[in-house]
Motif scaffolding. Sequence first.
Motif, PDB file in Angstrom:
ATOM      1  N   GLU A 102       0.823  -1.216   0.000  1.00  0.00           N
ATOM      2  CA  GLU A 102       0.000   0.000   0.000  1.00  0.00           C
ATOM      3  C   GLU A 102       0.855   1.263   0.000  1.00  0.00           C
ATOM      4  OE1 GLU A 102      -3.430   0.088  -0.125  1.00  0.00           O
ATOM      5  OE2 GLU A 102      -3.242  -2.076  -0.440  1.00  0.00           O
ATOM      6  N   CYS A 103       1.765   1.351   0.994  1.00  0.00           N
ATOM      7  CA  CYS A 103       2.534   2.604   1.136  1.00  0.00           C
ATOM      8  C   CYS A 103       3.954   2.501   0.592  1.00  0.00           C
ATOM      9  CB  CYS A 103       2.562   3.039   2.601  1.00  0.00           C
ATOM     10  SG  CYS A 103       3.527   1.941   3.683  1.00  0.00           S
ATOM     11  N   GLY A 104       4.407   1.289   0.264  1.00  0.00           N
ATOM     12  CA  GLY A 104       5.744   1.123  -0.309  1.00  0.00           C
ATOM     13  C   GLY A 104       6.875   1.129   0.695  1.00  0.00           C
ATOM     14  N   ARG A 105       6.573   1.347   1.983  1.00  0.00           N
ATOM     15  CA  ARG A 105       7.631   1.361   3.004  1.00  0.00           C
ATOM     16  C   ARG A 105       8.061  -0.060   3.342  1.00  0.00           C
ATOM     17  NH1 ARG A 105       4.834   4.436   7.592  1.00  0.00           N
ATOM     18  NH2 ARG A 105       6.113   2.964   8.748  1.00  0.00           N
ATOM     19  N   ASN A 106       9.311  -0.200   3.779  1.00  0.00           N
ATOM     20  CA  ASN A 106       9.784  -1.475   4.315  1.00  0.00           C
ATOM     21  C   ASN A 106       9.345  -1.565   5.771  1.00  0.00           C
ATOM     22  OD1 ASN A 106      11.055  -2.545   2.043  1.00  0.00           O
ATOM     23  ND2 ASN A 106      12.889  -1.312   2.401  1.00  0.00           N
ATOM     24  N   VAL A 107       8.654  -2.653   6.097  1.00  0.00           N
ATOM     25  CA  VAL A 107       8.094  -2.834   7.438  1.00  0.00           C
ATOM     26  C   VAL A 107       8.662  -4.111   8.029  1.00  0.00           C
ATOM     27  CG1 VAL A 107       5.955  -3.119   8.753  1.00  0.00           C
ATOM     28  CG2 VAL A 107       5.962  -1.708   6.686  1.00  0.00           C
ATOM     29  N   MET A 108       9.064  -4.038   9.317  1.00  0.00           N
ATOM     30  CA  MET A 108       9.560  -5.245   9.976  1.00  0.00           C
ATOM     31  C   MET A 108       8.438  -6.281  10.061  1.00  0.00           C
ATOM     32  SD  MET A 108      12.360  -4.437  12.910  1.00  0.00           S
ATOM     33  CE  MET A 108      11.495  -3.232  13.892  1.00  0.00           C
ATOM     34  N   VAL A 109       8.800  -7.530   9.827  1.00  0.00           N
ATOM     35  CA  VAL A 109       7.831  -8.621   9.831  1.00  0.00           C
ATOM     36  C   VAL A 109       7.045  -8.651  11.141  1.00  0.00           C
ATOM     37  CG1 VAL A 109       7.591 -11.145   9.749  1.00  0.00           C
ATOM     38  CG2 VAL A 109       9.155  -9.997   8.184  1.00  0.00           C
ATOM     39  N   LYS A 110       7.716  -8.387  12.270  1.00  0.00           N
ATOM     40  CA  LYS A 110       7.020  -8.429  13.563  1.00  0.00           C
ATOM     41  C   LYS A 110       5.985  -7.307  13.697  1.00  0.00           C
ATOM     42  CE  LYS A 110      10.606  -5.976  16.182  1.00  0.00           C
ATOM     43  NZ  LYS A 110      11.600  -6.109  17.235  1.00  0.00           N
ATOM     44  N   GLU A 111       6.037  -6.306  12.810  1.00  0.00           N
ATOM     45  CA  GLU A 111       5.082  -5.191  12.875  1.00  0.00           C
ATOM     46  C   GLU A 111       4.039  -5.238  11.754  1.00  0.00           C
ATOM     47  OE1 GLU A 111       7.743  -1.845  12.869  1.00  0.00           O
ATOM     48  OE2 GLU A 111       8.338  -2.192  14.948  1.00  0.00           O
ATOM     49  N   LEU A 112       4.081  -6.294  10.927  1.00  0.00           N
ATOM     50  CA  LEU A 112       3.178  -6.360   9.774  1.00  0.00           C
ATOM     51  C   LEU A 112       1.701  -6.404  10.178  1.00  0.00           C
ATOM     52  CD1 LEU A 112       4.970  -8.721   7.230  1.00  0.00           C
ATOM     53  CD2 LEU A 112       4.425  -6.300   6.941  1.00  0.00           C
ATOM     54  N   LYS A 113       1.372  -7.101  11.249  1.00  0.00           N
ATOM     55  CA  LYS A 113      -0.021  -7.197  11.658  1.00  0.00           C
ATOM     56  C   LYS A 113      -0.583  -5.852  12.095  1.00  0.00           C
ATOM     57  CE  LYS A 113      -0.178 -12.073  12.870  1.00  0.00           C
ATOM     58  NZ  LYS A 113      -0.124 -13.071  13.922  1.00  0.00           N
ATOM     59  N   GLU A 114       0.248  -5.045  12.740  1.00  0.00           N
ATOM     60  CA  GLU A 114      -0.188  -3.733  13.211  1.00  0.00           C
ATOM     61  C   GLU A 114      -0.064  -2.648  12.129  1.00  0.00           C
ATOM     62  OE1 GLU A 114      -1.534  -3.087  16.265  1.00  0.00           O
ATOM     63  OE2 GLU A 114      -1.471  -5.264  16.518  1.00  0.00           O
ATOM     64  N   HIS A 115       0.729  -2.896  11.118  1.00  0.00           N
ATOM     65  CA  HIS A 115       1.015  -1.867  10.104  1.00  0.00           C
ATOM     66  C   HIS A 115      -0.216  -1.300   9.409  1.00  0.00           C
ATOM     67  CE1 HIS A 115       3.162   0.458   7.161  1.00  0.00           C
ATOM     68  NE2 HIS A 115       2.508  -0.171   6.190  1.00  0.00           N
ATOM     69  N   PRO A 116      -1.208  -2.109   9.024  1.00  0.00           N
ATOM     70  CA  PRO A 116      -2.364  -1.530   8.325  1.00  0.00           C
ATOM     71  C   PRO A 116      -3.036  -0.393   9.105  1.00  0.00           C
ATOM     72  CG  PRO A 116      -2.412  -3.911   8.096  1.00  0.00           C
ATOM     73  CD  PRO A 116      -1.285  -3.579   9.054  1.00  0.00           C
ATOM     74  N   ARG A 117      -2.942  -0.405  10.415  1.00  0.00           N
ATOM     75  CA  ARG A 117      -3.531   0.635  11.252  1.00  0.00           C
ATOM     76  C   ARG A 117      -2.842   1.994  11.044  1.00  0.00           C
ATOM     77  NH1 ARG A 117      -2.988   1.621  16.495  1.00  0.00           N
ATOM     78  NH2 ARG A 117      -1.473  -0.017  16.799  1.00  0.00           N
ATOM     79  N   VAL A 118      -1.537   1.953  10.751  1.00  0.00           N
ATOM     80  CA  VAL A 118      -0.752   3.190  10.619  1.00  0.00           C
ATOM     81  C   VAL A 118      -0.251   3.404   9.188  1.00  0.00           C
ATOM     82  CG1 VAL A 118      -0.053   3.192  13.033  1.00  0.00           C
ATOM     83  CG2 VAL A 118       1.381   2.037  11.334  1.00  0.00           C
ATOM     84  N   CYS A 119      -0.676   2.561   8.270  1.00  0.00           N
ATOM     85  CA  CYS A 119      -0.189   2.600   6.884  1.00  0.00           C
ATOM     86  C   CYS A 119      -0.523   3.946   6.236  1.00  0.00           C
ATOM     87  CB  CYS A 119      -0.804   1.452   6.081  1.00  0.00           C
ATOM     88  SG  CYS A 119      -0.177   1.350   4.402  1.00  0.00           S
ATOM     89  N   GLY A 120       0.424   4.468   5.501  1.00  0.00           N
ATOM     90  CA  GLY A 120       0.193   5.713   4.756  1.00  0.00           C
ATOM     91  C   GLY A 120       0.559   6.887   5.589  1.00  0.00           C
TER      92      GLY A 120
END
Length: 120
Positions: A102-120
């Motif tokens: 979605e946002c193109g950022r590199n995200v740590m695997v351990k934070e992937l589940k929470e990332h959609p909440r803060v994506c963009g």
Amino acid sequence: TKDIPVANFIMHEIHCRRNIEVCRYCSESIPKSEMKNHIESEHVQVTCKCGMKTEKRLLKDHEASACPLRPALCRYCDIQLAFSKLQDHEIYCGARTERCGECGRNVMVKELKEHPRVCG
């Protein structure tokens, strides 16, 4: 234990003393003819693959919930490894990064589940 009529008690007691004994390890009443088999199948000392010595009857529980060599799955990549290596593996594995679609950022695997909440 069963209730025994008083008239039969003496005969019952004689029968029990002759045929039954109490296991010295678990205090269970076992027929004398089965005591050797009971001790060999329940109480003989065995060594787990991790080196711990335990009674044979306790080995399955040890292997399932306490053995450091029991199989465990990484919560990030689902690889199976020994429980004793899980923590170090998950620290490394969770710190890997994946690109967010979605946002193109590199995200740590351990934070992937929470990332959609803060994506963009």
